[in-house]
Design an enzyme around this catalytic site. Structure first.
Site, short mmCIF file in Angstrom:
data_model
loop_
_atom_site.label_atom_id
_atom_site.label_comp_id
_atom_site.label_asym_id
_atom_site.label_seq_id
_atom_site.Cartn_x
_atom_site.Cartn_y
_atom_site.Cartn_z
N GLY A 82 43.28 -12.14 -8.84
CA GLY A 82 42.39 -11.50 -9.86
C GLY A 82 41.14 -10.92 -9.03
O GLY A 82 40.85 -11.29 -7.95
N GLU B 239 32.05 -9.92 -8.64
CA GLU B 239 31.88 -9.97 -7.42
C GLU B 239 32.41 -10.97 -6.57
O GLU B 239 31.94 -11.83 -5.94
CB GLU B 239 30.22 -10.54 -7.66
CG GLU B 239 29.40 -9.37 -8.10
CD GLU B 239 27.94 -9.81 -8.60
OE1 GLU B 239 27.91 -10.73 -9.32
OE2 GLU B 239 26.98 -9.11 -8.16
N LYS C 55 38.83 -17.94 -3.37
CA LYS C 55 37.63 -17.01 -3.81
C LYS C 55 36.83 -16.55 -2.79
O LYS C 55 36.13 -17.28 -2.11
CB LYS C 55 36.94 -17.57 -5.18
CG LYS C 55 36.06 -16.69 -5.73
CD LYS C 55 35.39 -17.39 -6.81
CE LYS C 55 34.51 -16.44 -7.73
NZ LYS C 55 33.62 -16.82 -8.73
N GLU D 49 45.19 -16.54 -18.69
CA GLU D 49 44.90 -15.09 -18.74
C GLU D 49 43.59 -15.37 -19.43
O GLU D 49 43.07 -16.12 -20.24
CB GLU D 49 45.87 -14.37 -19.68
CG GLU D 49 47.18 -13.95 -19.24
CD GLU D 49 46.89 -12.49 -18.33
OE1 GLU D 49 45.95 -12.28 -18.47
OE2 GLU D 49 47.99 -12.13 -18.28
N GLU D 50 42.50 -14.50 -19.17
CA GLU D 50 41.33 -14.52 -19.65
C GLU D 50 41.69 -14.32 -20.97
O GLU D 50 42.26 -13.55 -21.49
CB GLU D 50 40.26 -13.48 -18.88
CG GLU D 50 39.94 -13.62 -17.49
CD GLU D 50 40.62 -12.50 -16.56
OE1 GLU D 50 40.43 -11.40 -16.99
OE2 GLU D 50 40.87 -13.07 -15.50
N ASP E 75 27.47 -18.66 -17.32
CA ASP E 75 27.96 -17.52 -17.41
C ASP E 75 29.06 -17.59 -18.42
O ASP E 75 30.25 -17.06 -17.91
CB ASP E 75 28.25 -16.92 -16.03
CG ASP E 75 28.67 -15.67 -15.79
OD1 ASP E 75 28.59 -14.88 -17.08
OD2 ASP E 75 29.56 -15.09 -14.93
N PHE F 32 35.48 -13.76 -20.22
CA PHE F 32 36.40 -13.39 -18.95
C PHE F 32 36.16 -14.44 -18.08
O PHE F 32 36.73 -14.44 -16.94
CB PHE F 32 35.30 -12.19 -18.34
CG PHE F 32 34.86 -10.92 -18.72
CD1 PHE F 32 36.16 -10.20 -19.39
CD2 PHE F 32 33.81 -10.73 -19.74
CE1 PHE F 32 35.88 -9.11 -20.14
CE2 PHE F 32 33.52 -9.73 -20.29
CZ PHE F 32 34.47 -8.71 -20.51
N ASN F 33 35.49 -15.56 -18.44
CA ASN F 33 35.75 -16.73 -17.70
C ASN F 33 36.23 -18.03 -18.38
O ASN F 33 36.13 -19.07 -17.57
CB ASN F 33 34.02 -17.20 -17.12
CG ASN F 33 33.39 -16.12 -16.08
OD1 ASN F 33 34.51 -15.59 -15.38
ND2 ASN F 33 32.36 -15.91 -16.06
N1 LIG Z 1 41.13 -21.19 -9.61
C1 LIG Z 1 41.86 -20.11 -9.78
N2 LIG Z 1 43.21 -20.06 -10.07
C2 LIG Z 1 43.71 -18.92 -10.44
N3 LIG Z 1 43.24 -17.74 -10.80
C3 LIG Z 1 42.01 -17.61 -10.81
C4 LIG Z 1 41.27 -18.99 -10.12
N4 LIG Z 1 39.84 -18.37 -10.19
C5 LIG Z 1 39.74 -17.11 -10.50
N5 LIG Z 1 40.81 -16.66 -10.62
C6 LIG Z 1 41.13 -15.30 -11.18
O1 LIG Z 1 40.38 -14.54 -10.51
C7 LIG Z 1 39.46 -13.66 -11.51
C8 LIG Z 1 37.98 -13.71 -10.92
O2 LIG Z 1 37.45 -15.01 -11.01
P1 LIG Z 1 36.06 -15.28 -11.10
O3 LIG Z 1 35.85 -15.08 -12.83
O4 LIG Z 1 35.85 -16.76 -10.56
O5 LIG Z 1 35.16 -14.58 -10.34
P2 LIG Z 1 34.08 -13.62 -10.95
O6 LIG Z 1 34.12 -12.93 -12.27
O7 LIG Z 1 33.93 -12.51 -9.58
O8 LIG Z 1 32.93 -14.29 -10.43
P3 LIG Z 1 31.30 -13.86 -10.61
O9 LIG Z 1 30.96 -13.97 -11.97
O10 LIG Z 1 30.63 -15.17 -9.63
O11 LIG Z 1 31.33 -12.47 -9.78
C9 LIG Z 1 39.62 -14.65 -12.93
O12 LIG Z 1 39.35 -13.85 -13.91
C10 LIG Z 1 41.13 -15.11 -12.68
O13 LIG Z 1 41.89 -14.18 -13.33
MG LIG Z 2 34.58 -14.08 -13.92
#
Ligand SMILES: Nc1ncnc2c1ncn2[C@@H]1O[C@H](COP(=O)(O)OP(=O)(O)OP(=O)(O)O)[C@@H](O)[C@H]1O
Ligand SMILES: [Mg+2]
Length: 298
Positions: free
Chosen positions: A99, A103, A120, A191-192, A226, A230-231
């Site tokens: 994913g 950021e 990540k 899935e989100e 947050d 999406f989270n």
């Molecule tokens: N532990 C995990 N296992 C599987 N997939 C993950 C995991 N963590 C994140 N993902 C996938 O990666 C995507 C992005 O992760 P995340 O939401 O943590 O990052 P982000 O939105 O960039 O964070 P931030 O808000 O700090 O910018 C998620 O929507 C998910 O699909």
């Molecule tokens: Mg996120």
């Protein structure tokens, strides 16, 4: 991922030169060669040879005016973090992307014991960093080092937050390791919820999220900070999972009330579109009073 491929081609002296540039970046936007030589404990000749080599591989940025100086680029920083995580055995190989967030980049990885984990890489402030590079021949303001600093800080925050909430055995990823801007955690399937046109049991999911949110608050003393569609992931067993924790704050944070209000308002607005009516003010109050600090002055 570029850094993972490059890592295998590097010699230990290359890593040492990258680490020396990183050290120099604490004080300098662009690190002069003599400082790099000092930190790496290489003579000037070896230092120049290594810098040239690592620059050609694409892990450093070199200034174009004045005396020669270097800084890490994002691949260089990735290499340093991966090198540490590899040598500690937290990861042994990096697979496909899981994913891409606003950021961050998230990858599926294997540990040395063949267990799948998620990696990540936090990437804050890099868009503006790239813009700066595009428009100037050399970088002179603090934005330059700040991407590296804030990306590391973000990964560290998320690791700490996950450690606090994971103890509750709710549905959040298990934190495994963190180095620089990289965080290793257990992999989760799902899935989100933003991606679903329809949810099978929206009211049930909504209640479950509120129930967990209250436990994060009352038991771990943590505010997500947050919370949005999406989270929150939905796994194949139709269970919710809450991810993305770098913005958490302690329940006694001066803005605690505003943060809870924003999280719950977002959540209620999303579920309203799915047909779930709720009273956000009431829910926010129910959460806040779990902290004794808020009992008297609500
Ligand atoms: N532990 C995990 N296992 C599987 N997939 C993950 C995991 N963590 C994140 N993902 C996938 O990666 C995507 C992005 O992760 P995340 O939401 O943590 O990052 P982000 O939105 O960039 O964070 P931030 O808000 O700090 O910018 C998620 O929507 C998910 O699909
Ligand atoms: Mg996120």
């Amino acid at each position: 991922m570029k850094a993972a491929k490059i890592l295998h081609e590097l010699e230990k002296e290359d890593i040492r030169i990258l680490a020396a540039v990183e050290l120099g970046m604490k004080k300098h936007e662009m690190v002069p060669i003599k400082h790099i030589s000092f930190f790496a404990r290489f003579d000037l000749e070896e230092t120049e040879y290594r810098l040239d080599r690592v620059h050609k591989i694409g892990l450093l940025q070199r200034n174009k005016v004045g005396s020669v100086a270097y800084c890490l680029n994002s691949e260089g920083y990735d290499v340093l973090a991966l090198h540490t995580l590899f040598s500690k055995g937290h990861i042994e190989s990096i697979g496909p992307s899981l994913g891409k967030g606003k950021e961050s980049d998230v990858y599926r990885c294997l540990t040395k014991d063949n267990i799948q984990v998620a990696l990540k890489l936090h990437r804050l402030g890099q868009t503006s960093f790239r813009n700066i590079r595009k428009f100037r021949s050399y970088v002179e303001d603090r934005t330059h080092t700040s991407w590296l600093y804030i990306s590391r800080l973000s990964a560290k925050r998320e690791y700490e937050g996950l450690n606090r909430v994971y103890k509750l055995h709710l549905r959040t990823p298990k934190p495994i390791a963190q180095n620089r801007h990289a965080l290793v955690m257990s992999i989760i399937q799902g899935e989100e919820i933003s991606k679903f046109d329809e949810l099978n049991n929206p009211a049930q999911h909504f209640n479950e999220i509120i129930r967990e949110y209250k436990l994060f608050f009352s038991e771990a003393h943590v505010i997500h900070g947050d919370l949005c569609e999406f989270n929150i992931l939905l796994n194949p067993d139709d269970q919710i999972l809450i991810i993305d924790w770098p913005q958490w704050e302690d329940w006694n944070h001066p803005n605690a009330k505003e943060l809870v209000t924003r999280d719950i308002t977002n959540l209620c607005a999303f579920f309203k579109k799915k047909g779930v009516e709720s009273n956000p003010d009431e829910i926010i109050q129910d959460i806040l009073v779990l902290n004794p600090k808020f009992r008297t002055n609500l």
